[in-house]
Design a protein around this motif. Structure first.
Motif, PDB file in Angstrom:
ATOM      1  N   LEU A   1      47.144  30.980  36.166  1.00 44.67           N
ATOM      2  CA  LEU A   1      46.090  31.822  36.733  1.00 44.67           C
ATOM      3  C   LEU A   1      46.329  33.300  36.440  1.00 44.67           C
ATOM      4  O   LEU A   1      45.391  34.035  36.119  1.00 44.67           O
ATOM      5  CB  LEU A   1      45.977  31.593  38.239  1.00 44.67           C
ATOM      6  CG  LEU A   1      45.424  30.237  38.656  1.00 44.67           C
ATOM      7  CD1 LEU A   1      45.550  30.058  40.160  1.00 44.67           C
ATOM      8  CD2 LEU A   1      43.985  30.061  38.198  1.00 44.67           C
TER       9      LEU A   1
ATOM     10  N   ARG B   1      36.056  32.329  33.133  1.00 40.13           N
ATOM     11  CA  ARG B   1      37.448  32.082  33.484  1.00 40.13           C
ATOM     12  C   ARG B   1      37.562  31.388  34.838  1.00 40.13           C
ATOM     13  O   ARG B   1      38.428  30.530  35.026  1.00 40.13           O
ATOM     14  CB  ARG B   1      38.245  33.383  33.456  1.00 40.13           C
ATOM     15  CG  ARG B   1      38.443  33.853  32.001  1.00 40.13           C
ATOM     16  CD  ARG B   1      39.309  35.050  31.912  1.00 40.13           C
ATOM     17  NE  ARG B   1      38.467  36.228  32.101  1.00 40.13           N
ATOM     18  CZ  ARG B   1      38.923  37.447  32.324  1.00 40.13           C
ATOM     19  NH1 ARG B   1      40.216  37.667  32.398  1.00 40.13           N
ATOM     20  NH2 ARG B   1      38.111  38.459  32.463  1.00 40.13           N
TER      21      ARG B   1
ATOM     22  N   ALA C   1      39.320  27.856  35.464  1.00 42.87           N
ATOM     23  CA  ALA C   1      40.367  27.717  36.472  1.00 42.87           C
ATOM     24  C   ALA C   1      40.047  26.584  37.443  1.00 42.87           C
ATOM     25  O   ALA C   1      40.914  25.747  37.740  1.00 42.87           O
ATOM     26  CB  ALA C   1      40.551  29.027  37.239  1.00 42.87           C
TER      27      ALA C   1
END
Length: 189
Positions: free
Chosen positions: A70, A83, A87
């Motif tokens: 992360l 993103r 994630a």
């Protein structure tokens, strides 16, 4: 003087984590762990003391790796939305496997009965939520996301989505369904 260790501890913990992830804590025997790690049961106990201590080591290693992922993902400049989608999908296991998240699995299996597992899980979830909060705040500052909802509330929703998706992934179903959830959760920001 004892014999020197004939295996790399980190690699052994990774193999144990994979087995725990596939079978759960209760469903994994010390014999299976030793076999998967390529070591004898004596080495398992001499190095890790117990199955539980090895499980805790595996969960800590998993946490470190997820947080490194992360940190790397969100340290670069550019749009946040893609993103965040990545994630959420990776943390929940969407499209990767049918095992869900090892930490969600561990918390569901042992969290209430095992204070140490519960602390490790809570710490990871708190830190993931903090990363999400910072990412959302950056997206709000740049105008990528609306500011009508606070970053705290939105980060909590994303974390809950990861946990829920992880359970759904483990239960099975089409990846398209899970990808649609990921898209919708991020689009709501």
């Amino acid at each position: 003087m004892g014999r020197p260790m004939q295996f790399e501890t980190g690699a052994a913990v990774d193999k144990a984590m994979d087995l725990f992830w596939r079978q759960g804590y209760a469903g994994t025997t010390p014999r299976e762990l030793a076999s998967a790690m390529g070591i004898g049961k004596g080495s398992l106990y001499n190095t890790f003391e117990s199955k539980h201590a090895l499980f805790v080591s595996a969960l800590r290693r998993y946490s470190e790796r997820r947080l490194e992922y992360l940190t790397d993902l969100f340290s670069a400049p550019g749009p946040i939305g893609p993103r965040l989608k990545s994630a959420i999908a990776i943390l929940a296991g969407v499209g990767e496997h049918r095992r869900g998240c090892v930490m969600v699995n561990a918390a569901a299996e042992l969290g209430a009965a095992d204070a140490e597992v519960n602390r490790i899980a809570d710490d990871l979830f708190t830190r993931i939520e903090a990363v999400f909060r910072q990412a959302i705040a950056r997206g709000q500052e740049s105008g990528e996301f609306g500011a009508q909802r606070g970053a705290d509330a939105a980060a909590g929703q994303l974390l809950a989505s990861v946990v829920g998706l992880s359970v759904l992934v483990k239960a099975g179903g089409p990846s398209e369904r899970f990808n649609a959830v990921v898209d919708d959760v991020v689009a709501a920001l």
